[in-house]
Design a protein around this motif. Structure first.
Motif, short mmCIF file in Angstrom:
data_model
loop_
_atom_site.label_atom_id
_atom_site.label_comp_id
_atom_site.label_asym_id
_atom_site.label_seq_id
_atom_site.Cartn_x
_atom_site.Cartn_y
_atom_site.Cartn_z
N ASP A 116 -27.80 27.84 -3.78
CA ASP A 116 -25.96 27.87 -3.70
C ASP A 116 -26.09 25.95 -4.01
O ASP A 116 -26.10 25.51 -2.82
CB ASP A 116 -25.59 28.19 -3.41
CG ASP A 116 -24.13 27.86 -3.49
OD1 ASP A 116 -23.68 27.07 -4.67
OD2 ASP A 116 -23.14 27.55 -2.02
N PHE A 143 -30.90 34.71 -7.31
CA PHE A 143 -29.11 34.56 -8.48
C PHE A 143 -29.24 32.69 -8.36
O PHE A 143 -28.72 32.38 -7.16
CB PHE A 143 -28.11 35.51 -7.77
CG PHE A 143 -26.99 34.87 -7.65
CD1 PHE A 143 -26.14 36.03 -8.87
CD2 PHE A 143 -26.55 34.46 -7.06
CE1 PHE A 143 -24.57 35.70 -9.56
CE2 PHE A 143 -24.62 33.96 -7.40
CZ PHE A 143 -24.29 35.02 -8.43
N LEU A 144 -27.83 32.83 -9.28
CA LEU A 144 -27.48 30.97 -9.74
C LEU A 144 -26.38 32.18 -9.79
O LEU A 144 -25.93 32.18 -10.61
CB LEU A 144 -28.44 30.48 -10.44
CG LEU A 144 -29.85 30.23 -9.91
CD1 LEU A 144 -30.94 29.56 -11.04
CD2 LEU A 144 -30.19 29.88 -9.63
N GLY A 145 -25.19 30.58 -8.91
CA GLY A 145 -23.62 31.09 -9.25
C GLY A 145 -22.74 30.94 -8.32
O GLY A 145 -24.00 31.24 -6.77
N GLU A 176 -27.37 35.00 -13.11
CA GLU A 176 -26.84 33.40 -13.01
C GLU A 176 -25.19 34.17 -13.83
O GLU A 176 -24.83 34.80 -14.73
CB GLU A 176 -27.78 32.59 -14.33
CG GLU A 176 -26.39 30.98 -14.24
CD GLU A 176 -27.47 30.14 -14.77
OE1 GLU A 176 -27.01 29.26 -14.69
OE2 GLU A 176 -28.02 31.34 -15.69
N ASP A 178 -21.71 32.70 -14.39
CA ASP A 178 -21.34 30.93 -15.19
C ASP A 178 -19.86 30.86 -14.90
O ASP A 178 -19.43 31.46 -13.68
CB ASP A 178 -20.90 31.04 -16.63
CG ASP A 178 -20.40 32.25 -17.80
OD1 ASP A 178 -19.89 32.66 -17.14
OD2 ASP A 178 -20.94 32.76 -18.59
#
Length: 240
Positions: A116, A143-145, A176, A178
C-alpha cells in the motif's frame, strides 16, 4: 440415638480433617516456586513470534522462572500481555500440577501480503492488518490496491476463498484492485491475466475458472491466452 450422634460426630471430624488437609496443601502449593516455563504453538505454520519473546512475557522479564512463587502469578494478566502481541490471535496460560508455567499460543494466520504505497503488511484470516515478522516470511499472494471499510469485507472473503482452496492457493499469486473495485489476478505458471471483475459470485467464478483450467491445461492452450475473463458468471471468455 447415641449411636447416630457418634456417627454424625465422626463424619463432622472427618470432614474437618479433609478441609484442613486441603487448605494446608493448597497453602503450601501456592508458595512453591515454579519449575520451568513451556511454550506451545498450535497450528501447522511457521512461527512469526519466537519462544524467547513469549517466555519473557510469561516471566515478566524476571531473571529466573524458579524465583517466582505460584501465589505471585496473575494468569489473566499474563494472557493479556501475550494477546497484545500483534502476531498472536489467542493465548492460554496455566500452571500444571508439577509446577510448569505453560502458554499455549495460537498465532494469527496471514492470507495475503499488501503493498500500500510505501508500506507493506499482511492481512490475516479475520481481515485485519498484521505486521511482518522478523522470523519468517509467509508464502501468501501479493495484493496491490487500497483496502478500506467499504471493500474490506468482500475482499477478505475472496482472499479466504483462495487461501482455503488448495488449487487456487498454488495457482493465484497476485491480486490487484483498481479504482472501480474490479479485481485482476495473476497466475503462477502462465502469463495470462485473470479478469475477475466485481467481488460478487465469487464461488461460481472460481468454479468456472477451475473447470476451464483443468480442460485447457490438457491441450496446452493456456500458453496462447493473454486474458481469462471471469466477469460473466456463466462463462469464461479468453483473449489471445
Amino acid at each position: 440415638m447415641k449411636f447416630l450422634n457418634w456417627i454424625n460426630l465422626r463424619l463432622a471430624l472427618m470432614l474437618a480433617l479433609v478441609v484442613f488437609l486441603y487448605s494446608f496443601t493448597s497453602a503450601r502449593n501456592s508458595h512453591r516456586k515454579l519449575l520451568k516455563t513451556e511454550v506451545t504453538f498450535v497450528g501447522n505454520q511457521d512461527n512469526f513470534i519466537s519462544f524467547k519473546t513469549v517466555n519473557k512475557l510469561l516471566i515478566e522479564n524476571k531473571k529466573d522462572v524458579q524465583s517466582i512463587a505460584k501465589s505471585d502469578l496473575n494468569l489473566k494478566r499474563l494472557e493479556n500481555l501475550i494477546n497484545k502481541n500483534p502476531m498472536v490471535e489467542k493465548a492460554q496460560v496455566f500452571v500444571t500440577i508439577d509446577g510448569v508455567l505453560k502458554a499455549v499460543v495460537k498465532q494469527r494466520v496471514p492470507i495475503a501480503r499488501v503493498f500500500d504505497g510505501e508500506t507493506t503488511y499482511y492481512i490475516d484470516y479475520e481481515g485485519n492488518k498484521m505486521p511482518l515478522s522478523n522470523l519468517n516470511t509467509a508464502r501468501v499472494l501479493l495484493f496491490l490496491g487500497e483496502i478500506n471499510t467499504k471493500n474490506k469485507k468482500q475482499l477478505t472473503e475472496v482472499l479466504k476463498f483462495v487461501y482455503d482452496d488448495d488449487f487456487l492457493k498454488k495457482n493465484i499469486v497476485g491480486m490487484e484492485l483498481d479504482a472501480n473495485n474490479d479485481l485482476q489476478m495473476t497466475n503462477r505458471n502462465f502469463d495470462y491475466q485473470i479478469e475477475f471483475g466485481k467481488m460478487i459470485y465469487v464461488e461460481k467464478k472460481f468454479k468456472n475458472y477451475k473447470a476451464f483450467f483443468q480442460k485447457a491445461v490438457l491441450d496446452s492452450s493456456l500458453y496462447k491466452y493473454k486474458k481469462i475473463n471471469l466477469r460473466f458468471n456463466h462463462q469464461v471468455v479468453c483473449t489471445k
